[in-house]
Design a protein around this motif. Structure first.
Motif, PDB file in Angstrom:
ATOM      1  N   ILE A  31      11.467   1.689  -2.396  1.00  0.00           N
ATOM      2  CA  ILE A  31      10.351   2.174  -1.570  1.00  0.00           C
ATOM      3  C   ILE A  31       9.506   0.990  -1.089  1.00  0.00           C
ATOM      4  CG2 ILE A  31       8.291   3.655  -1.543  1.00  0.00           C
ATOM      5  CD1 ILE A  31       9.804   5.409  -3.666  1.00  0.00           C
ATOM      6  N   LEU A  32       9.295   0.034  -1.992  1.00  0.00           N
ATOM      7  CA  LEU A  32       8.504  -1.151  -1.633  1.00  0.00           C
ATOM      8  C   LEU A  32       9.111  -1.895  -0.445  1.00  0.00           C
ATOM      9  CD1 LEU A  32       6.192  -3.176  -2.411  1.00  0.00           C
ATOM     10  CD2 LEU A  32       7.848  -4.291  -3.922  1.00  0.00           C
ATOM     11  N   ALA A  67       4.677   9.474  -5.391  1.00  0.00           N
ATOM     12  CA  ALA A  67       5.152   8.995  -6.701  1.00  0.00           C
ATOM     13  C   ALA A  67       5.039   7.473  -6.787  1.00  0.00           C
ATOM     14  CB  ALA A  67       6.606   9.429  -6.913  1.00  0.00           C
ATOM     15  N   PHE A  68       5.394   6.809  -5.708  1.00  0.00           N
ATOM     16  CA  PHE A  68       5.328   5.336  -5.660  1.00  0.00           C
ATOM     17  C   PHE A  68       3.902   4.863  -5.948  1.00  0.00           C
ATOM     18  CE2 PHE A  68       4.391   1.550  -3.047  1.00  0.00           C
ATOM     19  CZ  PHE A  68       5.328   0.657  -3.544  1.00  0.00           C
ATOM     20  N   GLN A 117       5.553  -2.140   3.595  1.00  0.00           N
ATOM     21  CA  GLN A 117       5.191  -3.555   3.742  1.00  0.00           C
ATOM     22  C   GLN A 117       4.000  -3.722   4.686  1.00  0.00           C
ATOM     23  OE1 GLN A 117       6.459  -6.414   2.210  1.00  0.00           O
ATOM     24  NE2 GLN A 117       7.238  -4.841   0.841  1.00  0.00           N
ATOM     25  N   ARG A 118       3.963  -2.928   5.744  1.00  0.00           N
ATOM     26  CA  ARG A 118       2.825  -3.017   6.692  1.00  0.00           C
ATOM     27  C   ARG A 118       1.526  -2.608   5.998  1.00  0.00           C
ATOM     28  NH1 ARG A 118       6.657  -0.974  10.319  1.00  0.00           N
ATOM     29  NH2 ARG A 118       5.834   1.159  10.314  1.00  0.00           N
ATOM     30  N   LEU A 157       3.021  -6.324  -7.389  1.00  0.00           N
ATOM     31  CA  LEU A 157       3.146  -5.399  -6.254  1.00  0.00           C
ATOM     32  C   LEU A 157       3.455  -3.972  -6.702  1.00  0.00           C
ATOM     33  CD1 LEU A 157       5.082  -7.677  -3.744  1.00  0.00           C
ATOM     34  CD2 LEU A 157       2.620  -7.329  -3.943  1.00  0.00           C
ATOM     35  N   ILE A 158       4.189  -3.858  -7.830  1.00  0.00           N
ATOM     36  CA  ILE A 158       4.478  -2.528  -8.386  1.00  0.00           C
ATOM     37  C   ILE A 158       4.162  -2.556  -9.866  1.00  0.00           C
ATOM     38  CG2 ILE A 158       6.148  -1.647  -6.737  1.00  0.00           C
ATOM     39  CD1 ILE A 158       8.394  -2.668  -8.568  1.00  0.00           C
TER      40      ILE A 158
END
Ligand SMILES: N[C@@H](CCC(=O)N[C@@H](CS)C(=O)NCC(=O)O)C(=O)O
Length: 219
Positions: A199-200, A168-169, A206-207, A218-219
């Motif tokens: 989630i971020l 979903a992310f 992050q990796r 980023l999102i």
């Protein structure tokens, strides 16, 4: 050995995050979209759809993001990224995984590849398809936002993070350049935004952002 055929920010991001979450050893194999490597003879032998991702685990070759996600999560069930078989949570899990794959992911496809839905050179038609895809996704984001509001918990299945959240992310992230007049990007929805931020913030995510060189937004 697990090999993930990937391309940065593409659908391979879901299995990439899951592999990082699970801490399993794996190798990334770049599919260079600049040269259309996903349509090369060698790649089509692995995945006749010519799409990314493909997962190779010893003799097993898998395509389809959702199938790869569930397969990986079940390699290490103690990590809790999939609910146990036969539970109500498992039923909910199937529902959301199929919704993500069959409904959300497939509705985003004409947004990204509108020219495939019209005759060659029909730019007006392609623009219309792209706009309609965004309008249809608006309804899907409202379903997701309502579900998160109804549950009032951290993740789609409750307090337990699962591979459905990873999927979903990624799909929500793909709406980041939407025309807000047609459909606000996922990050602008009241209940989806904190969900995506949660989630971020996960170290595994992050990796993957660092490895795939993902830049703002980023999102
Ligand atoms: N249903 C497939 C769709 C995967 C997909 O659409 N991948 C895109 C990248 S995000 C792709 O390979 N696009 C290249 C192309 O279609 O030529 C899955 O879930 O694996």
């Amino acid at each position: 050995m697990i090999k993930l055929h990937y391309s940065p920010t593409d659908a391979s991001m879901t299995p990439h995050i899951i592999l990082e979450e699970l801490g399993l050893p794996f190798e990334l194999v770049l599919v260079d979209r600049q040269v259309n490597a996903q349509k090369s003879k060698e790649y089509l032998q692995l995945n006749p759809n010519g799409t990314i991702p493909t997962l190779v685990h010893d003799d097993l070759v898998l395509f389809e993001t959702a199938a790869i996600a569930i397969y990986l999560a079940e390699l290490k069930p103690q990590a809790g990224l999939v609910p146990n078989v036969g539970t109500t949570e498992r039923g909910e899990f199937y529902k959301w995984m199929f919704w993500l794959a069959n409904t959300f992911h497939s509705t985003l496809m004409p947004y990204f590849y509108a020219e495939r839905w019209v005759d060659a050179g029909n730019e007006l038609g392609a623009a219309e398809v792209k706009s309609h895809a965004q309008a249809r996704v608006k309804n899907l984001l409202s379903i997701l936002d309502n579900e998160l509001a109804r549950r009032g918990q951290d993740y789609l299945l409750g307090e337990q993070f699962s591979v459905a959240d990873v999927y979903a992310f990624m799909l929500c992230r793909w709406t980041r350049h939407f025309n807000a007049d047609v459909c606000p990007p996922a990050r602008d929805w009241t209940h989806i935004r904190p969900y995506l931020e949660r989630i971020l913030a996960r170290p595994a995510v992050q990796r993957v952002y660092a490895k795939e060189n993902i830049v703002a937004p980023l999102i």
